[in-house]
Design a protein around this motif. Structure first.
Motif, PDB file in Angstrom:
ATOM      1  N   GLU A  67       7.140  -6.316  -6.525  1.00 33.60           N
ATOM      2  CA  GLU A  67       5.985  -5.889  -5.731  1.00 33.60           C
ATOM      3  C   GLU A  67       4.728  -5.840  -6.589  1.00 33.60           C
ATOM      4  O   GLU A  67       3.635  -6.190  -6.140  1.00 33.60           O
ATOM      5  CB  GLU A  67       6.254  -4.531  -5.084  1.00 33.60           C
ATOM      6  CG  GLU A  67       5.185  -4.114  -4.100  1.00 33.60           C
ATOM      7  CD  GLU A  67       4.925  -5.127  -2.988  1.00 33.60           C
ATOM      8  OE1 GLU A  67       3.748  -5.301  -2.614  1.00 33.60           O
ATOM      9  OE2 GLU A  67       5.877  -5.755  -2.489  1.00 33.60           O
ATOM     10  N   LYS A  68       4.859  -5.425  -7.856  1.00 28.86           N
ATOM     11  CA  LYS A  68       3.701  -5.406  -8.756  1.00 28.86           C
ATOM     12  C   LYS A  68       3.155  -6.816  -8.963  1.00 28.86           C
ATOM     13  O   LYS A  68       1.944  -7.033  -8.930  1.00 28.86           O
ATOM     14  CB  LYS A  68       4.080  -4.798 -10.109  1.00 28.86           C
ATOM     15  CG  LYS A  68       4.218  -3.302 -10.099  1.00 28.86           C
ATOM     16  CD  LYS A  68       4.537  -2.818 -11.508  1.00 28.86           C
ATOM     17  CE  LYS A  68       4.780  -1.339 -11.555  1.00 28.86           C
ATOM     18  NZ  LYS A  68       5.121  -0.884 -12.914  1.00 28.86           N
ATOM     19  N   MET A  72      -0.475  -8.358  -8.033  1.00 34.06           N
ATOM     20  CA  MET A  72      -1.319  -9.009  -9.030  1.00 34.06           C
ATOM     21  C   MET A  72      -1.769 -10.399  -8.577  1.00 34.06           C
ATOM     22  O   MET A  72      -2.893 -10.819  -8.849  1.00 34.06           O
ATOM     23  CB  MET A  72      -0.581  -9.130 -10.369  1.00 34.06           C
ATOM     24  CG  MET A  72      -0.462  -7.854 -11.149  1.00 34.06           C
ATOM     25  SD  MET A  72       0.317  -8.181 -12.737  1.00 34.06           S
ATOM     26  CE  MET A  72       1.592  -6.944 -12.759  1.00 34.06           C
ATOM     27  N   LEU A  73      -0.877 -11.130  -7.904  1.00 32.07           N
ATOM     28  CA  LEU A  73      -1.192 -12.482  -7.445  1.00 32.07           C
ATOM     29  C   LEU A  73      -1.709 -12.516  -6.007  1.00 32.07           C
ATOM     30  O   LEU A  73      -2.027 -13.571  -5.489  1.00 32.07           O
ATOM     31  CB  LEU A  73       0.053 -13.384  -7.556  1.00 32.07           C
ATOM     32  CG  LEU A  73       0.576 -13.606  -8.966  1.00 32.07           C
ATOM     33  CD1 LEU A  73       1.846 -14.438  -8.929  1.00 32.07           C
ATOM     34  CD2 LEU A  73      -0.483 -14.292  -9.831  1.00 32.07           C
ATOM     35  N   PHE A  91      -5.294 -10.254 -10.210  1.00 33.70           N
ATOM     36  CA  PHE A  91      -6.000  -8.980 -10.207  1.00 33.70           C
ATOM     37  C   PHE A  91      -5.194  -7.922 -10.947  1.00 33.70           C
ATOM     38  O   PHE A  91      -3.986  -7.850 -10.814  1.00 33.70           O
ATOM     39  CB  PHE A  91      -6.229  -8.504  -8.760  1.00 33.70           C
ATOM     40  CG  PHE A  91      -7.146  -9.408  -7.999  1.00 33.70           C
ATOM     41  CD1 PHE A  91      -8.514  -9.213  -8.050  1.00 33.70           C
ATOM     42  CD2 PHE A  91      -6.643 -10.468  -7.262  1.00 33.70           C
ATOM     43  CE1 PHE A  91      -9.371 -10.056  -7.356  1.00 33.70           C
ATOM     44  CE2 PHE A  91      -7.497 -11.308  -6.577  1.00 33.70           C
ATOM     45  CZ  PHE A  91      -8.858 -11.105  -6.621  1.00 33.70           C
ATOM     46  N   GLN A  92      -5.903  -7.107 -11.712  1.00 29.87           N
ATOM     47  CA  GLN A  92      -5.337  -5.939 -12.387  1.00 29.87           C
ATOM     48  C   GLN A  92      -3.979  -6.227 -13.019  1.00 29.87           C
ATOM     49  O   GLN A  92      -2.963  -5.622 -12.665  1.00 29.87           O
ATOM     50  CB  GLN A  92      -5.248  -4.776 -11.410  1.00 29.87           C
ATOM     51  CG  GLN A  92      -6.589  -4.348 -10.893  1.00 29.87           C
ATOM     52  CD  GLN A  92      -6.518  -3.200  -9.916  1.00 29.87           C
ATOM     53  OE1 GLN A  92      -5.492  -2.925  -9.322  1.00 29.87           O
ATOM     54  NE2 GLN A  92      -7.633  -2.518  -9.756  1.00 29.87           N
ATOM     55  N   VAL A  93      -3.976  -7.146 -13.952  1.00 27.03           N
ATOM     56  CA  VAL A  93      -2.748  -7.508 -14.645  1.00 27.03           C
ATOM     57  C   VAL A  93      -2.350  -6.387 -15.593  1.00 27.03           C
ATOM     58  O   VAL A  93      -3.182  -5.840 -16.323  1.00 27.03           O
ATOM     59  CB  VAL A  93      -2.933  -8.825 -15.431  1.00 27.03           C
ATOM     60  CG1 VAL A  93      -1.702  -9.147 -16.251  1.00 27.03           C
ATOM     61  CG2 VAL A  93      -3.266  -9.955 -14.470  1.00 27.03           C
TER      62      VAL A  93
END
Length: 117
Positions: A67-68, A72-73, A91-93
């Motif tokens: 889910e993370k 991110m993608l 985003f927000q890696v």
């Protein structure tokens, strides 16, 4: 996986991940970005395709990490269909897992050996 061969399914997924790692290292996009920009973009797109599709396949086994990556993608909810986006924004890696100290691994292995006796 549908036939209950969970261990084999996971191994095939990780073979694909290892292939992606080797492909990334062999193509060296950090070098080709300046010389062959389009080729570099194709390499990165291929790697993100591998990541996104393997993430979807691993979701039943690693739901929180999957889910993370999905966030991110900015992928659509998993659907068991191939993910074939032609462009991604990341985003927000952040790391999915913490690195484990090798000494800690040795300590835990020693505890397991002692408990097995």
């Amino acid at each position: 996986m549908e036939n209950g061969r969970i261990k084999q399914a996971i191994e095939v997924i990780f073979e694909t991940i290892r292939f992606g790692n080797k492909y990334f290292d062999a193509q060296q996009p950090w070098k080709t970005i300046h010389e062959k920009r389009e080729a570099c973009q194709n390499v990165l797109l291929t790697c993100v395709h591998i990541i996104s599709n393997c993430t979807q396949l691993l979701a039943p086994f690693l739901p929180f990490s999957s889910e993370k990556v999905n966030e991110m993608l900015q992928l659509a909810p998993f659907s068991w269909q191939p993910i074939e986006k032609v462009a991604y924004q990341v985003f927000q890696v952040s790391p999915l897992f913490e690195r484990i100290d090798v000494n800690l691994i040795e300590e835990e292995l020693e505890k397991l050996r002692l408990n097995a006796k």
